[in-house]
Design a protein around this motif. Structure first.
Motif, PDB file in Angstrom:
ATOM      1  N   PHE A 146       0.698  -1.301   0.145  1.00 54.95           N
ATOM      2  CA  PHE A 146       0.068  -0.002   0.086  1.00 54.95           C
ATOM      3  C   PHE A 146       0.820   1.161  -0.038  1.00 54.95           C
ATOM      4  N   LYS A 147       1.896   1.150  -0.374  1.00 48.61           N
ATOM      5  CA  LYS A 147       2.947   2.120  -0.473  1.00 48.61           C
ATOM      6  C   LYS A 147       3.330   3.072   1.119  1.00 48.61           C
ATOM      7  N   ARG A 148       2.911   2.215   2.044  1.00 45.99           N
ATOM      8  CA  ARG A 148       3.124   3.003   3.172  1.00 45.99           C
ATOM      9  C   ARG A 148       2.721   4.416   3.263  1.00 45.99           C
ATOM     10  N   VAL A 149       1.457   4.309   3.005  1.00 44.16           N
ATOM     11  CA  VAL A 149       0.715   5.785   2.870  1.00 44.16           C
ATOM     12  C   VAL A 149       0.285   6.250   4.422  1.00 44.16           C
ATOM     13  N   ALA A 150       0.284   5.435   5.221  1.00 44.94           N
ATOM     14  CA  ALA A 150      -0.138   5.796   6.514  1.00 44.94           C
ATOM     15  C   ALA A 150       0.990   6.622   7.224  1.00 44.94           C
ATOM     16  N   ALA A 151       1.991   6.549   6.684  1.00 40.91           N
ATOM     17  CA  ALA A 151       3.384   7.310   7.312  1.00 40.91           C
ATOM     18  C   ALA A 151       3.478   8.626   6.736  1.00 40.91           C
ATOM     19  N   LEU A 152       2.590   8.872   5.477  1.00 40.10           N
ATOM     20  CA  LEU A 152       2.633  10.408   4.980  1.00 40.10           C
ATOM     21  C   LEU A 152       1.815  11.193   5.987  1.00 40.10           C
ATOM     22  N   CYS A 153       2.509  12.528   6.141  1.00 36.56           N
ATOM     23  CA  CYS A 153       1.960  13.210   7.178  1.00 36.56           C
ATOM     24  C   CYS A 153       1.914  14.753   6.616  1.00 36.56           C
ATOM     25  N   PRO A 154       0.822  15.083   6.510  1.00 41.09           N
ATOM     26  CA  PRO A 154       0.431  16.510   5.860  1.00 41.09           C
ATOM     27  C   PRO A 154       0.906  17.702   6.600  1.00 41.09           C
ATOM     28  N   PRO A 155       0.928  18.850   6.361  1.00 42.90           N
ATOM     29  CA  PRO A 155       1.161  19.825   7.342  1.00 42.90           C
ATOM     30  C   PRO A 155       0.306  19.999   8.580  1.00 42.90           C
ATOM     31  N   SER A 156       0.430  20.717   9.658  1.00 44.37           N
ATOM     32  CA  SER A 156      -0.462  20.535  10.825  1.00 44.37           C
ATOM     33  C   SER A 156      -1.507  21.362  10.625  1.00 44.37           C
ATOM     34  N   GLU A 157      -1.580  22.340   9.751  1.00 47.64           N
ATOM     35  CA  GLU A 157      -2.681  23.040   9.568  1.00 47.64           C
ATOM     36  C   GLU A 157      -3.257  23.356   7.969  1.00 47.64           C
ATOM     37  N   ILE A 158      -4.236  23.300   7.669  1.00 48.68           N
ATOM     38  CA  ILE A 158      -4.771  23.580   6.405  1.00 48.68           C
ATOM     39  C   ILE A 158      -5.079  25.293   6.266  1.00 48.68           C
ATOM     40  N   PRO A 159      -4.366  25.797   5.311  1.00 46.91           N
ATOM     41  CA  PRO A 159      -4.651  27.029   4.966  1.00 46.91           C
ATOM     42  C   PRO A 159      -6.232  27.545   4.896  1.00 46.91           C
ATOM     43  N   SER A 160      -6.548  28.368   5.533  1.00 43.89           N
ATOM     44  CA  SER A 160      -7.966  28.826   5.408  1.00 43.89           C
ATOM     45  C   SER A 160      -8.452  29.147   4.299  1.00 43.89           C
ATOM     46  N   HIS A 161      -7.665  29.721   3.376  1.00 44.26           N
ATOM     47  CA  HIS A 161      -7.889  30.012   1.777  1.00 44.26           C
ATOM     48  C   HIS A 161      -8.060  28.822   0.849  1.00 44.26           C
ATOM     49  N   TYR A 162      -7.724  27.628   1.487  1.00 47.54           N
ATOM     50  CA  TYR A 162      -8.137  26.482   0.659  1.00 47.54           C
ATOM     51  C   TYR A 162      -9.656  26.115   1.008  1.00 47.54           C
ATOM     52  N   PHE A 163     -10.541  26.554   1.628  1.00 50.30           N
ATOM     53  CA  PHE A 163     -11.630  26.540   1.877  1.00 50.30           C
ATOM     54  C   PHE A 163     -12.659  27.511   1.198  1.00 50.30           C
ATOM     55  N   GLU A 164     -11.987  28.582   0.596  1.00 48.62           N
ATOM     56  CA  GLU A 164     -12.706  29.546  -0.023  1.00 48.62           C
ATOM     57  C   GLU A 164     -13.260  29.085  -1.693  1.00 48.62           C
ATOM     58  N   VAL A 165     -14.045  29.928  -2.112  1.00 49.10           N
ATOM     59  CA  VAL A 165     -14.635  29.478  -3.238  1.00 49.10           C
ATOM     60  C   VAL A 165     -13.359  29.265  -4.409  1.00 49.10           C
ATOM     61  N   VAL A 166     -13.727  28.154  -5.051  1.00 49.13           N
ATOM     62  CA  VAL A 166     -12.350  27.697  -6.219  1.00 49.13           C
ATOM     63  C   VAL A 166     -12.617  28.416  -7.344  1.00 49.13           C
ATOM     64  N   THR A 167     -11.652  29.158  -8.106  1.00 53.69           N
ATOM     65  CA  THR A 167     -11.739  29.874  -9.223  1.00 53.69           C
ATOM     66  C   THR A 167     -11.004  28.951 -10.429  1.00 53.69           C
ATOM     67  N   GLY A 168     -11.197  29.662 -11.340  1.00 51.78           N
ATOM     68  CA  GLY A 168     -10.650  28.744 -12.708  1.00 51.78           C
ATOM     69  C   GLY A 168      -8.937  28.954 -12.473  1.00 51.78           C
ATOM     70  N   LYS A 169      -8.302  29.907 -11.820  1.00 53.09           N
ATOM     71  CA  LYS A 169      -6.965  29.871 -11.509  1.00 53.09           C
ATOM     72  C   LYS A 169      -6.363  28.818 -10.757  1.00 53.09           C
ATOM     73  N   HIS A 170      -7.252  28.444  -9.657  1.00 54.17           N
ATOM     74  CA  HIS A 170      -6.893  27.355  -8.739  1.00 54.17           C
ATOM     75  C   HIS A 170      -6.844  25.878  -9.706  1.00 54.17           C
ATOM     76  N   SER A 171      -8.123  25.904 -10.473  1.00 50.76           N
ATOM     77  CA  SER A 171      -8.097  24.576 -11.241  1.00 50.76           C
ATOM     78  C   SER A 171      -6.909  24.487 -12.209  1.00 50.76           C
TER      79      SER A 171
END
Length: 385
Positions: free
Chosen positions: A352-377
């Motif tokens: 399973f490629k040891r995915v359980a060992a992968l660790c994201p940053p401790s905080e998710i940036p707040s702007h990632y929860f904002e409305v998605v625009t064509g630029k982000h896409s």
């Protein structure tokens, strides 16, 4: 010449239809050897998976207040919205072969979304407080983690695990159960789910064996009958795995993800949600979409995890998924104490490629929860794994 054409002898080059005869002694010996070989194989391959003691856990209500279930806002099925869905799918499936393969994906997805919101297919979001008197969320977590180990030991598909947990939660939403019968409910639910999903489901004797013969064959059969009667023999149900298949393909097509590690990571995050009683209130499609969001964020934290095409394809904005994303992210980062180890050990394996060992940053940036625009896409499409 005519006599030769009409003779009844076997034609040259054609295999004879007659089979070599076997004596009764030879047949009996062969059957006995085959039976002994199967018995020896079953003894060497099967392993009893021990479940932690449920009856000694103190009865403590860990969650004093559970928020109401989160449902997406109803949308009108106008022709314009249907046209947008088709256009977004055309954007997702750029390859002609993929377009043909997923030509009916919009209709299938809409059908699954309509099924998952039906009341008889959903557990109560607060059944621990409202219905159960002797079972706690911790006991449920121990049971599900044990079922993860059982499913892995018997080489069952993950769909069986998802259906099993769905049956358990729905049954507990209407039946007050003693903690001594919780494992019986779990193994019987797995038996029902396996008979629906598996080519070769486990036998009832296997269910007794993995519980260390805590329950008899008659008890397992009786509980299986109760579950089927409760489900009205409708064992099919949309799960997060059902939506994850579609969302994973969409995410790969949109962002040129071709890494198997991404798929395993999304599966790991979705299965983590099965352990947590808090996640009962989220719809399966919401859990699957949140797993895709977190998988993309874990592997490419500097790129916006959500895209306009994914938003159109799933029907969810990033803000709609925020609560579910944060709940699964807490599980991924071990922010809440848990005794569950089987799932993490499973996804720490090399296959399973040891995915359980992968660790994201401790905080998710707040702007990632904002409305998605064509630029982000477009940014997401230019950043392959």
């Amino acid at each position: 010449m005519g006599e030769q054409e009409n003779c009844l002898g076997s034609t040259p080059g054609r295999p004879s239809k007659k089979r070599p005869m076997m004596t009764a002694a030879t047949t009996t010996t062969t059957n006995i050897e085959s039976l002994q070989g199967r018995q020896q194989l079953s003894v060497t391959t099967k392993k009893r998976v021990v479940l932690g003691e449920l009856t000694n856990i103190p009865k403590i209500v860990e969650l004093s207040s559970i928020p109401k279930p989160v449902h997406p806002k109803p949308k009108s099925s106008t022709s314009r919205e249907k046209e947008e869905v088709v256009k977004s799918d055309a954007h997702v499936d750029r390859c002609p072969d993929v377009s043909r393969k997923y030509a009916d994906a919009p209709l299938i997805y809409q059908h699954l979304r309509s099924l998952e919101v039906e009341g008889n297919r959903r557990p109560l979001h607060n059944y621990m407080e409202k219905v159960q008197k002797d079972i706690t969320p911790t006991m449920r977590e121990i049971l599900v983690d044990w079922l993860v180990e059982v499913v892995d030991e018997y080489k069952l598909v993950s769909d069986t695990l998802y259906l099993t947990v769905n049956y358990i939660d729905r049954f507990l939403s209407s039946h007050a159960l003693s903690r001594t019968k919780l494992q019986l409910l779990g193994v019987s639910s797995m038996l029902v789910a396996a008979k629906f999903e598996e080519i070769t489901p486990p036998h009832i004797e296997d269910c007794c064996y993995i519980t260390d013969n805590t329950y008899t064959r008659e008890e397992v059969v009786a509980m299986e009958s109760n579950i089927l009667m409760f489900l009205n023999f409708n064992t099919s149900n949309p799960t997060a795995k059902s939506f994850l298949r579609t969302f994973t393909k969409a995410a790969q097509e949109i962002s040129t993800f071709s890494n198997l590690q991404f798929e395993f990571l999304a599966c790991y995050l979705a299965e983590l949600s099965l352990l947590d009683y808090i996640c009962v209130r989220f719809l399966p499609s919401m859990i699957a979409a949140s797993a895709i969001f977190l998988a993309r964020f874990t592997m490419l934290p500097s790129i916006h995890p959500w895209s306009l095409a994914l938003q159109r394809y799933t029907g969810y904005k990033a803000s709609d998924l925020k609560e579910c994303i944060l709940a699964i992210n807490d599980l991924q980062l071990n922010r809440r104490p848990t005794s569950a180890q089987a799932l993490r050990e499973k996804y720490m394996q090399n296959k399973f490629k040891r995915v359980a060992a992968l660790c994201p940053p401790s905080e998710i940036p707040s702007h990632y929860f904002e409305v998605v625009t064509g630029k982000h896409s477009s940014e997401a499409q230019e950043a392959p794994l």
